[in-house]
Design a protein around this motif. Structure first.
Motif, PDB file in Angstrom:
ATOM      1  N   PRO A 181       0.570  -1.105   0.095  1.00 12.32           N
ATOM      2  CA  PRO A 181      -0.100   0.017  -0.135  1.00 12.32           C
ATOM      3  C   PRO A 181       0.826   1.234  -0.069  1.00 12.32           C
ATOM      4  O   PRO A 181       0.506   2.342  -0.621  1.00 12.32           O
ATOM      5  N   VAL A 182       1.932   1.314   0.672  1.00 12.21           N
ATOM      6  CA  VAL A 182       2.654   2.423   0.767  1.00 12.21           C
ATOM      7  C   VAL A 182       3.411   2.758  -0.625  1.00 12.21           C
ATOM      8  O   VAL A 182       3.441   3.946  -1.156  1.00 12.21           O
ATOM      9  N   SER A 183       3.857   1.512  -1.266  1.00 18.72           N
ATOM     10  CA  SER A 183       4.416   1.704  -2.463  1.00 18.72           C
ATOM     11  C   SER A 183       3.447   2.439  -3.493  1.00 18.72           C
ATOM     12  O   SER A 183       3.721   3.511  -4.338  1.00 18.72           O
ATOM     13  N   LEU A 184       2.190   1.803  -3.579  1.00 20.36           N
ATOM     14  CA  LEU A 184       1.108   2.062  -4.586  1.00 20.36           C
ATOM     15  C   LEU A 184       0.801   3.592  -4.341  1.00 20.36           C
ATOM     16  O   LEU A 184       0.618   4.502  -4.969  1.00 20.36           O
ATOM     17  N   SER A 185       0.383   3.767  -3.155  1.00 21.88           N
ATOM     18  CA  SER A 185      -0.204   5.141  -2.775  1.00 21.88           C
ATOM     19  C   SER A 185       0.719   6.315  -2.808  1.00 21.88           C
ATOM     20  O   SER A 185       0.534   7.381  -3.498  1.00 21.88           O
ATOM     21  N   SER A 186       1.952   6.118  -2.585  1.00 21.37           N
ATOM     22  CA  SER A 186       2.861   7.009  -2.510  1.00 21.37           C
ATOM     23  C   SER A 186       3.363   7.448  -3.972  1.00 21.37           C
ATOM     24  O   SER A 186       3.714   8.522  -4.420  1.00 21.37           O
ATOM     25  N   THR A 187       3.268   6.430  -4.916  1.00 20.70           N
ATOM     26  CA  THR A 187       3.863   6.593  -6.585  1.00 20.70           C
ATOM     27  C   THR A 187       2.350   7.409  -6.956  1.00 20.70           C
ATOM     28  O   THR A 187       2.751   8.290  -7.940  1.00 20.70           O
ATOM     29  N   VAL A 188       1.248   7.138  -6.671  1.00 25.40           N
ATOM     30  CA  VAL A 188       0.250   7.616  -7.193  1.00 25.40           C
ATOM     31  C   VAL A 188       0.054   9.219  -7.024  1.00 25.40           C
ATOM     32  O   VAL A 188      -0.177  10.069  -7.454  1.00 25.40           O
ATOM     33  N   ALA A 189       0.533   9.508  -5.603  1.00 25.30           N
ATOM     34  CA  ALA A 189       0.510  10.876  -4.859  1.00 25.30           C
ATOM     35  C   ALA A 189       1.422  11.558  -5.648  1.00 25.30           C
ATOM     36  O   ALA A 189       1.315  12.704  -6.197  1.00 25.30           O
ATOM     37  N   LEU A 190       2.648  11.208  -5.891  1.00 21.03           N
ATOM     38  CA  LEU A 190       3.897  11.673  -6.524  1.00 21.03           C
ATOM     39  C   LEU A 190       3.457  11.993  -8.018  1.00 21.03           C
ATOM     40  O   LEU A 190       3.540  13.232  -8.312  1.00 21.03           O
ATOM     41  N   LEU A 191       2.739  11.222  -8.847  1.00 21.98           N
ATOM     42  CA  LEU A 191       2.215  11.560 -10.137  1.00 21.98           C
ATOM     43  C   LEU A 191       1.439  12.705 -10.074  1.00 21.98           C
ATOM     44  O   LEU A 191       1.420  13.627 -10.910  1.00 21.98           O
ATOM     45  N   SER A 192       0.468  12.954  -9.049  1.00 21.48           N
ATOM     46  CA  SER A 192      -0.478  13.796  -8.991  1.00 21.48           C
ATOM     47  C   SER A 192       0.222  15.310  -8.898  1.00 21.48           C
ATOM     48  O   SER A 192      -0.516  16.212  -9.113  1.00 21.48           O
ATOM     49  N   LEU A 193       1.606  15.331  -8.462  1.00 23.11           N
ATOM     50  CA  LEU A 193       2.187  16.723  -8.160  1.00 23.11           C
ATOM     51  C   LEU A 193       2.397  17.120  -9.660  1.00 23.11           C
ATOM     52  O   LEU A 193       2.430  18.591  -9.839  1.00 23.11           O
ATOM     53  N   GLY A 194       2.265  16.251 -10.892  1.00 21.90           N
ATOM     54  CA  GLY A 194       2.398  16.957 -12.118  1.00 21.90           C
ATOM     55  C   GLY A 194       0.905  17.299 -12.818  1.00 21.90           C
ATOM     56  O   GLY A 194       1.014  17.545 -13.956  1.00 21.90           O
ATOM     57  N   ALA A 195      -0.069  17.061 -11.908  1.00 25.45           N
ATOM     58  CA  ALA A 195      -1.088  17.212 -12.664  1.00 25.45           C
ATOM     59  C   ALA A 195      -1.718  18.797 -12.351  1.00 25.45           C
ATOM     60  O   ALA A 195      -1.455  19.421 -11.471  1.00 25.45           O
ATOM     61  N   HIS A 196      -2.570  19.160 -13.169  1.00 23.54           N
ATOM     62  CA  HIS A 196      -3.533  20.361 -13.087  1.00 23.54           C
ATOM     63  C   HIS A 196      -4.289  20.387 -11.635  1.00 23.54           C
ATOM     64  O   HIS A 196      -4.570  19.142 -11.234  1.00 23.54           O
ATOM     65  N   VAL A 197      -4.562  21.330 -11.185  1.00 27.52           N
ATOM     66  CA  VAL A 197      -5.145  21.324  -9.564  1.00 27.52           C
ATOM     67  C   VAL A 197      -6.386  20.553  -9.789  1.00 27.52           C
ATOM     68  O   VAL A 197      -6.574  19.792  -8.856  1.00 27.52           O
ATOM     69  N   ASP A 198      -7.122  20.760 -11.040  1.00 32.11           N
ATOM     70  CA  ASP A 198      -8.621  19.829 -10.809  1.00 32.11           C
ATOM     71  C   ASP A 198      -8.075  18.328 -11.039  1.00 32.11           C
ATOM     72  O   ASP A 198      -8.702  17.412 -10.220  1.00 32.11           O
ATOM     73  N   THR A 199      -7.241  18.062 -11.613  1.00 29.57           N
ATOM     74  CA  THR A 199      -6.890  16.574 -11.823  1.00 29.57           C
ATOM     75  C   THR A 199      -6.081  15.865 -10.589  1.00 29.57           C
ATOM     76  O   THR A 199      -6.642  15.028 -10.224  1.00 29.57           O
ATOM     77  N   GLN A 200      -5.281  16.822 -10.126  1.00 27.02           N
ATOM     78  CA  GLN A 200      -4.681  16.440  -8.659  1.00 27.02           C
ATOM     79  C   GLN A 200      -5.657  16.269  -7.659  1.00 27.02           C
ATOM     80  O   GLN A 200      -5.470  15.313  -6.943  1.00 27.02           O
ATOM     81  N   ALA A 201      -6.632  17.110  -7.633  1.00 26.22           N
ATOM     82  CA  ALA A 201      -7.648  16.792  -6.759  1.00 26.22           C
ATOM     83  C   ALA A 201      -8.320  15.485  -6.766  1.00 26.22           C
ATOM     84  O   ALA A 201      -8.615  14.710  -5.820  1.00 26.22           O
ATOM     85  N   GLN A 202      -8.794  15.295  -8.125  1.00 28.31           N
ATOM     86  CA  GLN A 202      -9.423  13.896  -8.479  1.00 28.31           C
ATOM     87  C   GLN A 202      -8.623  12.691  -8.144  1.00 28.31           C
ATOM     88  O   GLN A 202      -9.184  11.968  -7.422  1.00 28.31           O
ATOM     89  N   ILE A 203      -7.140  12.912  -8.364  1.00 25.71           N
ATOM     90  CA  ILE A 203      -6.317  11.635  -8.138  1.00 25.71           C
ATOM     91  C   ILE A 203      -6.203  11.588  -6.441  1.00 25.71           C
ATOM     92  O   ILE A 203      -6.600  10.351  -5.957  1.00 25.71           O
ATOM     93  N   LEU A 204      -6.102  12.431  -5.825  1.00 24.89           N
ATOM     94  CA  LEU A 204      -6.057  12.416  -4.404  1.00 24.89           C
ATOM     95  C   LEU A 204      -7.255  12.020  -3.631  1.00 24.89           C
ATOM     96  O   LEU A 204      -7.462  11.130  -2.689  1.00 24.89           O
ATOM     97  N   GLU A 205      -8.447  12.547  -4.160  1.00 23.87           N
ATOM     98  CA  GLU A 205      -9.696  12.119  -3.631  1.00 23.87           C
ATOM     99  C   GLU A 205      -9.980  10.623  -3.899  1.00 23.87           C
ATOM    100  O   GLU A 205     -10.562  10.041  -3.002  1.00 23.87           O
ATOM    101  N   SER A 206      -9.356  10.271  -5.085  1.00 22.80           N
ATOM    102  CA  SER A 206      -9.662   8.646  -5.523  1.00 22.80           C
ATOM    103  C   SER A 206      -9.013   7.924  -4.522  1.00 22.80           C
ATOM    104  O   SER A 206      -9.347   6.547  -4.211  1.00 22.80           O
ATOM    105  N   LEU A 207      -7.704   8.390  -3.989  1.00 20.95           N
ATOM    106  CA  LEU A 207      -7.007   7.377  -3.112  1.00 20.95           C
ATOM    107  C   LEU A 207      -7.662   7.566  -1.873  1.00 20.95           C
ATOM    108  O   LEU A 207      -7.400   6.735  -0.849  1.00 20.95           O
ATOM    109  N   GLY A 208      -8.820   8.513  -1.579  1.00 21.92           N
ATOM    110  CA  GLY A 208      -9.582   8.507  -0.268  1.00 21.92           C
ATOM    111  C   GLY A 208      -9.238   9.749   0.603  1.00 21.92           C
ATOM    112  O   GLY A 208      -9.909   9.651   1.554  1.00 21.92           O
ATOM    113  N   PHE A 209      -8.477  10.786   0.045  1.00 16.44           N
ATOM    114  CA  PHE A 209      -8.274  11.738   0.843  1.00 16.44           C
ATOM    115  C   PHE A 209      -9.355  12.770   0.998  1.00 16.44           C
ATOM    116  O   PHE A 209     -10.061  12.871  -0.262  1.00 16.44           O
ATOM    117  N   ASN A 210      -9.957  13.426   1.866  1.00 23.15           N
ATOM    118  CA  ASN A 210     -10.665  14.468   1.869  1.00 23.15           C
ATOM    119  C   ASN A 210      -9.983  15.855   1.896  1.00 23.15           C
ATOM    120  O   ASN A 210      -9.290  16.367   2.911  1.00 23.15           O
TER     121      ASN A 210
END
Length: 446
Positions: free
Chosen positions: A80-109
């Motif tokens: 879980p640490v490997s997968l979630s941290s990698t997806v969160a890292l990728l979201s750094l390169g996303a537009h603010v809307d896409t980043q929000a969608q990715i992080l919310e999909s991981l389960g963050f509020n």
């Protein structure tokens, strides 16, 4: 006992979406397991930043596990640490809307925890896991392979390095076969030959490969350093049982029941020792907590015969908290398989089923990585290997709560025989993070 776990994960970013090819811990000095959460923190001390992310990582892990259990009939293992941290890292390169969608999909509020705090939480988690320890050594990092014809955004590279320790490498993806071999060779060397040839071929449209892997075994990273090999994302964990198994007590041929009618003859380790233990009548399972000499903890869950699906359905953070409150030290007659299993997944079909469809959406805006639009993730591959056996040395110190009283009658010890499929959860105690989650269905299917 030494435990070895390898995890290899890569995300491939291409010009267009390619076709999918389917192939609380105690705060009083002990390591009793509860669900990670604020209740376990010292009341007068500020919570470490990683506490903002570890409960969500656990929730994400349980959601992904349940989906894999529906799709995969055999052994399951992932980080879980490997997968979630990698997806969160990728979201750094996303537009603010896409980043929000990715992080919310991981389960963050994001209303409760803004994106910046989430990334700082991952930074704290990775940094804390990387801190030197006399009993537990962890080394962490990520790697970015970027096409050399592109000019990645410096802001993304700086943030990826600062927050996730990600190091960039130049690659020539127009020579797909040669570059793929180059990356595979690097990973093979960095995992001391344990992971090889796991990167599928990629097309000429590939622009980036974001990868990490975990190697969970003895003291191997210093050896690689002496060979001139710089690890990109590794966990080097010297993990020994607090109460090691005696290899002379192992029975080479003992029955493990794949189902009620299919026995398998495998080596079975045995010991009579003090462990934290409970029987959950509500979930119909036995739960055992085994400590390492460092800050790692193994949770083994043994469903009653025919109750695996019931136990899997009951896997919730609340269940982990309930177990953590009910564990009691008990002298056990423990039988545990000596096994080696592996699992490999292409997750581009699985992740959308738990909400991460935005990673593969043509509308996803990852322009923050390279300044170019319409770049999507086409594949997510994940490989994990675990090897458990008797080897190891005794810990330098033992918990008084778990030490065996001399007057106990060992002939009356209740038994915990893991002779049928069971679940395993491997925790790092300091960060309260779930490093690995899996199911052993066939201990001989290495």
């Amino acid at each position: 006992m030494k435990t070895m776990v390898l995890v290899w994960l890569w995300l491939l970013v291409a010009e267009a979406l390619l076709p999918v090819h389917c192939q609380p811990f105690s705060a009083h000095g002990d390591k009793s397991l509860g669900a990670p959460g604020p209740a376990s923190q010292q009341p007068l001390e500020p919570a470490p930043a990683h506490h903002r992310v570890t409960p969500t990582i656990t929730n994400f892990a349980l959601r992904l596990y349940k989906q894999l259990a529906e799709e995969v009939p055999g052994n399951i293992l992932f980080s879980p640490v490997s997968l979630s941290s990698t997806v969160a890292l990728l979201s750094l390169g996303a537009h603010v809307d896409t980043q929000a969608q990715i992080l919310e999909s991981l389960g963050f509020n994001l209303t409760e925890t803004p994106a910046a705090d989430i990334h700082r939480g991952f930074q704290s988690l990775l940094h804390t896991l990387d801190l030197p320890s006399p009993k537990l050594e962890l080394k962490l990092g990520h790697s970015l392979f970027l096409d050399r014809q592109l000019k990645p955004q410096q802001r993304f590279l700086d943030s990826a390095k600062e927050l996730y320790g990600a190091l960039p490498f130049s690659a020539n993806f127009t020579e797909a076969a040669a570059t793929g071999q180059q990356i595979n060779d690097l990973v093979r060397k960095q995992t001391y030959g344990q992971v090889a040839g796991c990167l599928p071929e990629f097309g000429h449209g590939t622009l980036m490969v974001l990868l990490n892997y975990i190697f969970f075994k003895g003291n191997w990273c210093p050896l690689l350093a002496s060979m001139g090999i710089a690890p990109t994302w590794c966990v080097d964990l010297t993990a020994k049982w607090k109460h090691p198994f005696d290899r002379y007590q192992t029975r080479k041929q003992e029955s493990f029941f794949l189902d009620r009618r299919t026995p398998l003859r495998i080596p079975m380790m045995r010991q009579k020792e003090m462990h934290r233990f409970l029987y959950d009548q509500e979930s119909s399972c036995t739960v055992l907590q085994i400590e390492y000499s460092g800050t790692a903890l193994l949770l083994l869950v043994l469903p009653d015969p025919g109750k695996m699906q019931q136990v899997e359905a009951a896997l919730q953070p609340e269940t982990l908290r309930r177990w953590g409150q009910r564990f009691l030290p008990s002298l056990l007659d423990l039988h545990l398989p000596r096994f080696s299993i592996s699992a490999t997944y292409n997750l581009e079909k699985i992740l959308p089923l738990i909400g991460l469809s935005n990673l593969f959406d043509m509308e996803a805006d990852l322009a923050g990585i390279m300044g170019q639009l319409n770049k999507t993730v086409s594949r997510v591959s994940h490989k994990a290997v675990v090897d458990m056996n008797e080897k190891g040395t005794e810990a330098a110190a033992a918990s008084g709560l778990l030490s065996q009283p001399p007057a106990l009658n060992t002939t009356l010890a209740p038994h915990a025989h893991f002779n049928r499929p069971f679940l395993l959860l491997l925790w790092e105690v300091t960060t309260q993070s779930l490093l690995f989650l899996g199911k052993v269905v066939n201990p001989a299917a290495g």
